[in-house]
Motif scaffolding. Structure first.
Motif, PDB file in Angstrom:
ATOM      1  N   ASN A 166       0.815  -1.211   0.000  1.00  0.00           N
ATOM      2  CA  ASN A 166       0.000   0.000   0.000  1.00  0.00           C
ATOM      3  C   ASN A 166       0.852   1.266   0.000  1.00  0.00           C
ATOM      4  O   ASN A 166       0.730   2.121   0.881  1.00  0.00           O
ATOM      5  CB  ASN A 166      -0.929   0.007   1.215  1.00  0.00           C
ATOM      6  CG  ASN A 166      -1.963  -1.092   1.168  1.00  0.00           C
ATOM      7  OD1 ASN A 166      -2.241  -1.644   0.111  1.00  0.00           O
ATOM      8  ND2 ASN A 166      -2.519  -1.429   2.312  1.00  0.00           N
ATOM      9  N   ASN A 167       1.720   1.384  -0.976  1.00  0.00           N
ATOM     10  CA  ASN A 167       2.484   2.627  -1.121  1.00  0.00           C
ATOM     11  C   ASN A 167       2.961   2.791  -2.554  1.00  0.00           C
ATOM     12  O   ASN A 167       3.097   1.814  -3.295  1.00  0.00           O
ATOM     13  CB  ASN A 167       3.659   2.650  -0.142  1.00  0.00           C
ATOM     14  CG  ASN A 167       4.929   2.064  -0.704  1.00  0.00           C
ATOM     15  OD1 ASN A 167       5.770   2.782  -1.224  1.00  0.00           O
ATOM     16  ND2 ASN A 167       5.077   0.743  -0.615  1.00  0.00           N
ATOM     17  N   TYR A 203      -4.360   8.837  -5.182  1.00  0.00           N
ATOM     18  CA  TYR A 203      -4.004   7.883  -4.129  1.00  0.00           C
ATOM     19  C   TYR A 203      -4.516   8.328  -2.763  1.00  0.00           C
ATOM     20  O   TYR A 203      -4.807   7.492  -1.904  1.00  0.00           O
ATOM     21  CB  TYR A 203      -2.496   7.673  -4.109  1.00  0.00           C
ATOM     22  CG  TYR A 203      -2.018   6.817  -5.251  1.00  0.00           C
ATOM     23  CD1 TYR A 203      -2.243   5.444  -5.254  1.00  0.00           C
ATOM     24  CD2 TYR A 203      -1.356   7.372  -6.345  1.00  0.00           C
ATOM     25  CE1 TYR A 203      -1.825   4.653  -6.310  1.00  0.00           C
ATOM     26  CE2 TYR A 203      -0.935   6.597  -7.403  1.00  0.00           C
ATOM     27  CZ  TYR A 203      -1.176   5.228  -7.383  1.00  0.00           C
ATOM     28  OH  TYR A 203      -0.775   4.444  -8.426  1.00  0.00           O
ATOM     29  N   SER A 246      -7.823   6.008   0.767  1.00  0.00           N
ATOM     30  CA  SER A 246      -7.978   5.773   2.197  1.00  0.00           C
ATOM     31  C   SER A 246      -7.975   7.100   2.932  1.00  0.00           C
ATOM     32  O   SER A 246      -7.361   8.076   2.477  1.00  0.00           O
ATOM     33  CB  SER A 246      -6.832   4.887   2.726  1.00  0.00           C
ATOM     34  OG  SER A 246      -6.860   4.807   4.135  1.00  0.00           O
ATOM     35  N   TYR A 300      -3.580   8.095   5.580  1.00  0.00           N
ATOM     36  CA  TYR A 300      -2.425   8.054   4.689  1.00  0.00           C
ATOM     37  C   TYR A 300      -1.317   8.957   5.221  1.00  0.00           C
ATOM     38  O   TYR A 300      -1.554   9.836   6.040  1.00  0.00           O
ATOM     39  CB  TYR A 300      -2.813   8.473   3.267  1.00  0.00           C
ATOM     40  CG  TYR A 300      -3.491   9.816   3.181  1.00  0.00           C
ATOM     41  CD1 TYR A 300      -2.760  11.001   3.262  1.00  0.00           C
ATOM     42  CD2 TYR A 300      -4.870   9.906   3.012  1.00  0.00           C
ATOM     43  CE1 TYR A 300      -3.375  12.236   3.187  1.00  0.00           C
ATOM     44  CE2 TYR A 300      -5.505  11.138   2.940  1.00  0.00           C
ATOM     45  CZ  TYR A 300      -4.752  12.292   3.024  1.00  0.00           C
ATOM     46  OH  TYR A 300      -5.373  13.515   2.942  1.00  0.00           O
ATOM     47  N   ILE A 310       3.586   8.075  -0.915  1.00  0.00           N
ATOM     48  CA  ILE A 310       2.421   8.005  -0.045  1.00  0.00           C
ATOM     49  C   ILE A 310       2.225   6.565   0.427  1.00  0.00           C
ATOM     50  O   ILE A 310       2.342   5.622  -0.366  1.00  0.00           O
ATOM     51  CB  ILE A 310       1.141   8.536  -0.752  1.00  0.00           C
ATOM     52  CG1 ILE A 310      -0.078   8.418   0.175  1.00  0.00           C
ATOM     53  CG2 ILE A 310       0.914   7.847  -2.074  1.00  0.00           C
ATOM     54  CD1 ILE A 310      -1.321   9.114  -0.363  1.00  0.00           C
ATOM     55  N   TRP A 322      -0.687   4.275   2.518  1.00  0.00           N
ATOM     56  CA  TRP A 322      -2.050   4.310   3.020  1.00  0.00           C
ATOM     57  C   TRP A 322      -2.420   2.942   3.610  1.00  0.00           C
ATOM     58  O   TRP A 322      -1.894   1.908   3.205  1.00  0.00           O
ATOM     59  CB  TRP A 322      -3.031   4.681   1.904  1.00  0.00           C
ATOM     60  CG  TRP A 322      -3.147   3.651   0.827  1.00  0.00           C
ATOM     61  CD1 TRP A 322      -4.044   2.622   0.722  1.00  0.00           C
ATOM     62  CD2 TRP A 322      -2.333   3.562  -0.366  1.00  0.00           C
ATOM     63  NE1 TRP A 322      -3.851   1.892  -0.438  1.00  0.00           N
ATOM     64  CE2 TRP A 322      -2.797   2.448  -1.119  1.00  0.00           C
ATOM     65  CE3 TRP A 322      -1.248   4.309  -0.864  1.00  0.00           C
ATOM     66  CZ2 TRP A 322      -2.228   2.079  -2.331  1.00  0.00           C
ATOM     67  CZ3 TRP A 322      -0.694   3.911  -2.073  1.00  0.00           C
ATOM     68  CH2 TRP A 322      -1.169   2.819  -2.783  1.00  0.00           C
TER      69      TRP A 322
END
Length: 267
Positions: free
Chosen positions: A138-139, A205, A209, A212, A264, A266
């Motif tokens: 998740n990045n 992005y 979510s 983040y 980022i 999240w």
């Protein structure tokens, strides 16, 4: 904040001289050198075996029996494979768990800091690695490149593609994808358009979510281009006082000077 993270630093080779990333060659110093020597080639390499031996034996002498070793993406650096071959040497002293970040720069460091936080909570090695796998998934990481020739010098792009792009003043948008590979996402004809496009990607992005973490990246110093990019990101996405970090010379050896980017995470 205090943490129990150690750095196994890579090497930078300029001509016949070898420098240690972040120690004998700092980010600002390296950017100055790149600007003064635009036609010279820089190579990078993993730490030599003697350095590794001292590094791990010192950790064992301090009483540790487990180490989580997080590396730059194995598709961007030979460090992961190099360490994978050498780690059995230390099997009698330490249980070393090798983790491919599939990323670089601050993303790699954030994984290490997150792992330290997990250990401080009393998590096991297996629980920590499971959590890192989620963070790794998740990045994303994006870079705006000013000059493609550095990617050519290090074998990551063809000479012909670089010549055409530089002749047309193309500003490529590079993403570190989920496999840990640096890919050209778009070829943009001006720096302002590049900055706005990157801001659009970040907005996308951020919508994935409500939880983040965003950060910015730059080479060497926070120059005019970075300040402009920082302003665009802040005003268009309502993000003020974002943390920003310099790219290590090992990374900027491939991106070249005047590079900026964002990352980022999240959850």
């Amino acid at each position: 904040k205090t943490h129990n993270v150690r750095l196994l630093r890579l090497n930078i080779h300029i001509g016949k001289e070898t420098f240690i990333d972040g120690e004998t060659m700092r980010a600002e110093q390296f950017e100055d050198w790149l600007l003064e020597h635009p036609n010279e080639t820089v190579k990078t390499s993993p730490p030599i075996i003697n350095v590794m031996t001292r590094f791990f034996l010192k950790i064992a002498d301090e009483g540790y029996d487990e180490v989580l070793l997080i590396t730059m993406s194995s598709l961007l650096s030979r460090t992961y494979e190099y360490l994978k071959e050498l780690l059995p040497i230390f099997a009698d002293q330490l249980n070393i768990y090798l983790f491919d970040s599939k990323s670089a720069a601050f993303a790699e460091g954030y994984l290490a800091l997150s792992a330290d936080q997990c250990f401080c909570k009393g998590w096991s090695m297996e629980q920590t690695i499971t959590y890192l796998e989620k963070l790794r998934k998740n990045n994303v990481l994006f870079f705006g490149i000013n000059d493609l020739s550095y990617l050519v010098h290090n074998g990551r792009l063809s000479q012909r593609a670089s010549f055409i792009a530089n002749m047309l003043n193309v500003k490529p948008l590079i993403q570190i994808n989920s496999q840990g590979e640096a890919v050209i996402m778009e070829k943009i004809l001006s720096a302002p358009r590049l900055m706005n496009t990157m801001s659009n990607h970040l907005e996308h992005y951020m919508q994935m979510s409500k939880n983040y973490k965003v950060y910015l990246l730059y080479t060497g110093r926070k120059g005019e281009a970075f300040r402009e990019f920082e302003h665009i990101v802040a005003t268009r996405n309502n993000l003020n006082s974002l943390p920003s970090y310099p790219l290590t010379p090992v990374v900027s050896a491939n991106t070249g000077p005047n590079c900026f980017g964002f990352g980022i995470f999240w959850v």
